[in-house]
Design an enzyme around this catalytic site. Structure first.
Site, short mmCIF file in Angstrom:
data_model
loop_
_atom_site.label_atom_id
_atom_site.label_comp_id
_atom_site.label_asym_id
_atom_site.label_seq_id
_atom_site.Cartn_x
_atom_site.Cartn_y
_atom_site.Cartn_z
N SER A 1 0.84 -1.21 0.00
CA SER A 1 0.00 0.00 0.00
C SER A 1 0.87 1.24 0.00
CB SER A 1 -0.86 -0.03 1.27
OG SER A 1 -1.45 1.23 1.47
N TYR B 1 -2.05 -1.22 10.89
CA TYR B 1 -2.27 -1.71 9.53
C TYR B 1 -1.08 -1.33 8.64
CZ TYR B 1 -3.70 -1.85 4.69
OH TYR B 1 -3.71 -2.10 3.34
N LYS C 1 1.98 -3.74 6.86
CA LYS C 1 2.32 -3.81 5.43
C LYS C 1 3.82 -3.58 5.25
CE LYS C 1 -1.46 -4.95 3.53
NZ LYS C 1 -1.57 -6.17 2.76
N LEU D 1 -13.38 6.73 1.75
CA LEU D 1 -14.26 7.77 1.23
C LEU D 1 -15.34 7.23 0.29
CD1 LEU D 1 -14.89 10.79 0.87
CD2 LEU D 1 -13.27 10.80 -1.04
N SER E 1 -19.20 12.76 6.15
CA SER E 1 -18.38 13.74 6.88
C SER E 1 -17.10 13.95 6.08
CB SER E 1 -18.01 13.21 8.27
OG SER E 1 -19.18 13.02 9.03
#
Ligand code: NAD
Ligand code: UDP
Length: 355
Positions: A123, A148, A152, A199, A215
């Site tokens: 990522s 997280y 990775k 999102l 939000s």
């Protein structure tokens, strides 16, 4: 045959589809902790070809050994992992165990079986808060702000050490930017458990009425319109990048790192405006304070992947949003309804090998 761990998940199911279309035999290993078998049934309907499926855990060494003894696997796409940032803060050990120990168990079993080609789902989070934009693969990795991201980066380092220790390994570290969108059929797509962290899934759930309003976290970032900027990439483009990486691993040894992004950033405000055009109405939203741990901006330099893999993202933002909306509007509850009705997701016992 290609083993795809996590192949029932969002990105994995799109990769399985592309692998099948390209004529590969595919074996999926997934414990379905964040996905549904229905995704693979739909991939079969779309391609007219079937991936073998085994429900099981990537940390289960004896299961991995049995799989490699039973199927002629030559390479592995390793998607299986946990990916919710907030959850990783609350349950760090589960994240390290799955994402790091799971990768180690997989590599141990692969080495024992004489399989040395691996594509790993990394990522852009490993770059941390990069001062340089766009981000090239040469940019130093940063300090991910949550377990997280740390997991990775740790897994990447494990794989680098492994490849240095044994020249038989060919490993691709694919650093994804922000995958969104869905297959153009609207049959497979992203189906997050619980409240979406990202999102686009959140916007989609607002649009189908599952959530009241979006939000927007922070309008005071040092970006052109004050909201966060990210490099959103269509999941089908991303999936195709894996096939190119697999091809490349036939030619190179050691560890190779490639960014998979479009090279273009969009702000949250731009995303909301573009999505409103796709759905033809206003998307309810409010502005809130910044989300802890978020960075202002992040977009890729995808040159290395273009030059070395012959891959580049082809689908634009309108296509990403249109495809995502087709998926969500046709499947407002994701895979949930059909799953409950058929119980298909429970069909395979942990240790059963697929037929
Ligand atoms: P996903 O949750 O949809 O897919 C992951 C799959 O792995 C799921 O099907 C899940 O059931 C399976 N899985 C989890 N733990 C397992 C275990 N112990 N054994 C077997 N299967 C297990 O997520 P995704 O978005 O498709 O992500 C795939 C990979 O890409 C993950 O490793 C993720 O960290 C990485 N990634 C995702 C993004 C993103 O924004 N989606 C960005 C960068 C990297
Ligand atoms: N974001 C937002 N509201 C949400 C989720 C995300 O405003 O409900 C913003 C977030 O602050 C970031 C961008 O959207 O600027 C992308 O966030 P996402 O979590 O999807 O990706 P990541 O931050 O992991 O790159």
């Amino acid at each position: 045959m290609i083993l795809v761990t996590g192949g029932a998940g969002y990105i994995g199911s799109h990769a399985v589809l592309e692998l099948l279309l390209a004529g590969n035999e595919v074996l999926v290993l997934d414990n379905l902790c964040n996905s549904s078998k229905i995704a693979l049934d739909r991939v079969e309907a779309l391609t007219g070809r079937k991936a073998q499926f085994v429900k099981g855990d990537v940390r289960n060494r004896s299961l991995l050994n049995a799989l490699f003894a039973s199927y002629p696997v030559t390479a592995v796409l390793h998607f299986a992992g946990l990916k919710a940032v907030g959850e990783s803060v609350r349950e760090p050990l589960r994240y390290y165990e799955t994402n790091v120990s799971g990768s180690i168990a997989l590599c141990q079993a692969m080495a024992e079986a004489g399989i040395f080609k691996l594509v790993f789902s990394s990522s852009a989070t490993v770059y941390g808060d990069s001062p340089k934009m766009p981000i090239t693969e040469n940019c130093p990795t940063g300090l991910p702000t949550n377990p997280y991201g740390q997991s990775k980066l740790m897994a990447e380092n494990v794989l680098k050490g492994l490849a240095e220790s044994d020249p038989r390994w060919s490993i691709a570290l694919l650093r994804y930017f922000n995958p969104i969108g869905a297959h153009e059929s609207g049959l497979i797509g992203e189906d997050p458990n619980g409240t979406p962290n990202n999102l686009l899934p959140y916007m989609l759930q607002v649009a189908v009425g599952r959530r009241k309003q979006l939000s927007i976290y922070g309008a005071d970032y040092p970006t052109p319109d004050g909201t966060g900027v990210r490099d959103y990439i269509h999941v089908v483009d991303l999936a195709k990048g894996h096939l190119k990486a697999l091809e490349r691993l036939n030619l190179v040894h050691g560890v190779s790192t490639w960014n998979l992004g479009t090279g273009r950033g969009y702000s949250v405000r731009q995303m909301v405006t573009a999505f409103e055009e796709v759905i033809g109405r206003r998307l309810p939203h409010v502005f809130k304070a910044r989300r802890p741990g978020d960075i202002a901006q992040c977009w890729s330099d995808p040159t290395k992947a273009r030059e070395e893999l012959g891959w580049q993202a082809e689908k634009d933002l309108l296509t990403m949003l249109t495809d995502a909306w087709r998926w969500q509007s046709r499947n407002p509850q994701g895979y949930a309804v059909e799953q409950t009705a058929t119980g298909k997701a429970e069909a395979n016992p942990e240790t059963a090998l697929a037929s």
